[in-house]
Design an enzyme around this catalytic site. Structure first.
Site, PDB file in Angstrom:
ATOM      1  N   LYS A   9       0.866  -1.181   0.000  1.00  0.00           N
ATOM      2  CA  LYS A   9       0.000   0.000   0.000  1.00  0.00           C
ATOM      3  C   LYS A   9       0.900   1.227   0.000  1.00  0.00           C
ATOM      4  O   LYS A   9       2.066   1.153   0.406  1.00  0.00           O
ATOM      5  CB  LYS A   9      -0.885   0.027   1.253  1.00  0.00           C
ATOM      6  CG  LYS A   9      -2.152   0.851   1.085  1.00  0.00           C
ATOM      7  CD  LYS A   9      -3.210   0.102   0.311  1.00  0.00           C
ATOM      8  CE  LYS A   9      -4.468   0.915   0.117  1.00  0.00           C
ATOM      9  NZ  LYS A   9      -5.543   0.084  -0.442  1.00  0.00           N
TER      10      LYS A   9
HETATM   11  P1  NAD Z   1     -12.806   7.753  -3.163  1.00  0.00           P
HETATM   12  O1  NAD Z   1     -11.805   8.799  -2.814  1.00  0.00           O
HETATM   13  O2  NAD Z   1     -13.197   7.568  -4.576  1.00  0.00           O
HETATM   14  O3  NAD Z   1     -14.153   7.969  -2.319  1.00  0.00           O
HETATM   15  C1  NAD Z   1     -14.169   8.137  -0.929  1.00  0.00           C
HETATM   16  C2  NAD Z   1     -15.578   8.547  -0.529  1.00  0.00           C
HETATM   17  O4  NAD Z   1     -15.639   8.607   0.900  1.00  0.00           O
HETATM   18  C3  NAD Z   1     -15.976   9.929  -1.040  1.00  0.00           C
HETATM   19  O5  NAD Z   1     -17.349   9.942  -1.343  1.00  0.00           O
HETATM   20  C4  NAD Z   1     -15.715  10.816   0.186  1.00  0.00           C
HETATM   21  O6  NAD Z   1     -16.485  12.012   0.179  1.00  0.00           O
HETATM   22  C5  NAD Z   1     -16.154   9.871   1.279  1.00  0.00           C
HETATM   23  N1  NAD Z   1     -15.620  10.246   2.587  1.00  0.00           N
HETATM   24  C6  NAD Z   1     -14.405  10.744   2.893  1.00  0.00           C
HETATM   25  N2  NAD Z   1     -14.311  10.984   4.201  1.00  0.00           N
HETATM   26  C7  NAD Z   1     -15.495  10.622   4.750  1.00  0.00           C
HETATM   27  C8  NAD Z   1     -16.025  10.643   6.055  1.00  0.00           C
HETATM   28  N3  NAD Z   1     -15.294  11.082   7.080  1.00  0.00           N
HETATM   29  N4  NAD Z   1     -17.289  10.199   6.245  1.00  0.00           N
HETATM   30  C9  NAD Z   1     -18.024   9.743   5.194  1.00  0.00           C
HETATM   31  N5  NAD Z   1     -17.579   9.704   3.940  1.00  0.00           N
HETATM   32  C10 NAD Z   1     -16.341  10.140   3.712  1.00  0.00           C
HETATM   33  O7  NAD Z   1     -12.217   6.382  -2.552  1.00  0.00           O
HETATM   34  P2  NAD Z   1     -12.570   4.900  -2.977  1.00  0.00           P
HETATM   35  O8  NAD Z   1     -11.577   4.455  -3.986  1.00  0.00           O
HETATM   36  O9  NAD Z   1     -14.020   4.802  -3.277  1.00  0.00           O
HETATM   37  O10 NAD Z   1     -12.234   4.097  -1.639  1.00  0.00           O
HETATM   38  C11 NAD Z   1     -13.197   3.955  -0.594  1.00  0.00           C
HETATM   39  C12 NAD Z   1     -12.788   2.802   0.323  1.00  0.00           C
HETATM   40  O11 NAD Z   1     -12.721   1.598  -0.446  1.00  0.00           O
HETATM   41  C13 NAD Z   1     -11.418   2.950   0.977  1.00  0.00           C
HETATM   42  O12 NAD Z   1     -11.461   2.351   2.250  1.00  0.00           O
HETATM   43  C14 NAD Z   1     -10.519   2.157   0.056  1.00  0.00           C
HETATM   44  O13 NAD Z   1      -9.340   1.723   0.690  1.00  0.00           O
HETATM   45  C15 NAD Z   1     -11.440   1.008  -0.297  1.00  0.00           C
HETATM   46  N6  NAD Z   1     -11.085   0.302  -1.529  1.00  0.00           N
HETATM   47  C16 NAD Z   1     -10.961   0.953  -2.712  1.00  0.00           C
HETATM   48  C17 NAD Z   1     -10.661   0.236  -3.865  1.00  0.00           C
HETATM   49  C18 NAD Z   1     -10.599   0.878  -5.228  1.00  0.00           C
HETATM   50  O14 NAD Z   1     -10.468   0.122  -6.216  1.00  0.00           O
HETATM   51  N7  NAD Z   1     -10.712   2.182  -5.367  1.00  0.00           N
HETATM   52  C19 NAD Z   1     -10.445  -1.157  -3.786  1.00  0.00           C
HETATM   53  C20 NAD Z   1     -10.599  -1.809  -2.563  1.00  0.00           C
HETATM   54  C21 NAD Z   1     -10.911  -1.055  -1.438  1.00  0.00           C
END
Ligand code: NAD
Length: 417
Positions: free
Chosen positions: A107
């Protein structure tokens, strides 16, 4: 640190130890599998548009590479310190093993709040970061991907910065734009995979997705796609939120319309859908629903607030959204938790498809991508459910147990232990 008084890495290791005990893991493996292999911390000076210089810190952590090149996302967030990145890297080790893709766990992160930064500032910061870590990444060494606050555009800059030093290298990152070697299906893969797992769980428990009330915290890449896919299968998406707050409608939100608002640069709360109630993120977690999908940040459900959850199922789309203390309370209350290493593994599975296509210089149609993704997510779910029955344990313990067995076996064969 969560209110359970464990750092994120200690908490993931707690989950590791819970599962390792169940499978009588060789004692000598513990110290190898609960520590990271390599940690890079780099200084990143960024010239802002007004001429000011800020200096931020970037990290890349390699947890375990026994099963293949290191793989994991890069996040830009003020909490992305070394301990959080270690935790997320170790989750990637167990996740890649569980879905049986030939990667290890890694990561990365930059400890910065990117909101309000211009495209130019973000691009300069990203290129500097790649310069700092370019000696430890590589198409057969470590392949980054997007995560919180990073996107296909971020990956395009990373690929370009790396290629400038090493020659044309589309396979150096996944989650790229389609015009640069990205794979049709990858953008939606994490959120879609979350719903493939829910489908398999629902089949096993004999309920339908049609009419299921779902609440989603976070409406970025993962949350928005999970909500869209759920709505397409007839689920009633009763609430969603982002970092500014949330919206709720018992009769169901128009998810496609919310997605359009957010893609145009707005927040979910900007919607003008009639009958919509504005709520806080705390209220979202307490929303009456069947399935709660945390899809934003880590540690949002802990020992202090797990009692407010009204869902029957918590489907962990985010990484580490539930602390060990929260997990225990949910379990004691009979709330099923479908763990992150299973639920959101569609992202890294889709990344594996993209990376393989880049290496072979051959591209798949999106149908093939989705069919293979669904198949792999269902296989991982069935294996996890079977291990939970065999070991008489939770789905989280079962998912970790499968991952640990595979990584321990590869580590032993390689002679690490
Ligand atoms: P992103 O940046 O696209 O979206 C994050 C979302 O969370 C946004 O809508 C943001 O406004 C919201 N957010 C931020 N702080 C917040 C808070 N305090 N309370 C509520 N909402 C809040 O990120 P993402 O890629 O969608 O990732 C989201 C989660 O999924 C993370 O934990 C990430 O590690 C996990 N994840 C992502 C992927 C991927 O392919 N992008 C894969 C596996 C896991």
């Amino acid at each position: 640190m969560s209110q359970d008084r464990l750092t994120a890495f200690e908490a993931v290791n707690r989950y590791f130890e819970d599962a390792a005990r169940l499978i009588d893991l060789d004692e000598r493996m513990y110290s190898v599998l609960t520590t990271t292999y390599r940690e890079i911390s780099v200084q990143i000076p960024v010239e802002m548009d007004d001429g000011e210089l800020i200096v931020v810190r970037g990290y890349r952590v390699h947890h375990n590479g026994a099963r293949g090149p290191y793989k994991g996302g890069i996040r830009y967030h003020p909490t992305a310190d070394l301990e959080e990145v270690r935790a997320l890297a170790s989750l990637m080790t167990w996740k890649t093993a569980l879905v049986d893709v030939p990667f290890g766990g890694a990561k990365g992160g930059i400890e910065v709040d990117p909101t309000g930064m211009s495209e130019g500032e973000l691009q300069r910061m990203t290129r500097r970061f790649v310069n700092g870590i370019n000696h430890v990444i590589g198409i057969y060494r470590d392949i980054p991907a997007p995560d919180v606050n990073t996107s296909a555009q971020t990956m395009a800059w990373m690929m370009d910065a790396y290629s400038a030093r090493h020659g044309y290298s589309p396979a150096i990152v996944t989650g790229k734009p389609l015009g640069l070697g990205g794979a049709p299906g990858r953008e939606a893969a994490t959120g879609r995979g979350v719903i493939y797992v829910l489908e398999a769980y629902a089949e096993q428990h004999g309920f339908a997705l049609e009419g299921l009330r779902v609440a989603v915290q976070g409406f970025g890449n993962v949350g928005s796609w999970a909500a869209i896919e759920a709505a397409e299968r007839g689920c009633v998406v009763v609430a969603v939120s982002d970092r500014f707050g949330g919206v709720r409608h018992e009769g169901g939100l128009d998810v496609a319309a919310l997605d359009a608002v957010v893609r145009a640069g707005g927040a979910v709360g900007d919607t003008d859908q009639p009958g919509v109630e504005q709520i806080t993120n705390e209220e979202l977690l307490a929303t009456p629903c069947d399935v709660l999908v945390p899809a934003a940040l880590g540690e949002v459900i802990d020992a202090d607030n797990a009692h407010v959850v009204q869902a029957d199922v918590v489907l962990e789309a985010a990484n580490y959204p539930v602390t060990p203390g929260g997990d225990k309370l949910l379990c004691d209350r009979g709330v099923a938790v479908i763990p992150d290493v299973l639920a959101n593994a569609g992202g890294v599975t889709g990344s594996y498809f993209e990376w393989s296509q880049n290496i072979q210089q051959f591209s798949w149609k999106e149908d093939r991508f989705n069919t293979e993704l669904r198949d792999r997510m269902r296989t991982a779910f069935v294996a996890t459910a079977a291990a939970a029955a065999e070991l008489d344990c939770t789905l989280r313990q079962a998912a970790f147990a499968i991952g640990i067995r595979r990584v321990a076996e590869a580590s032993r064969l390689r002679g690490y232990v």
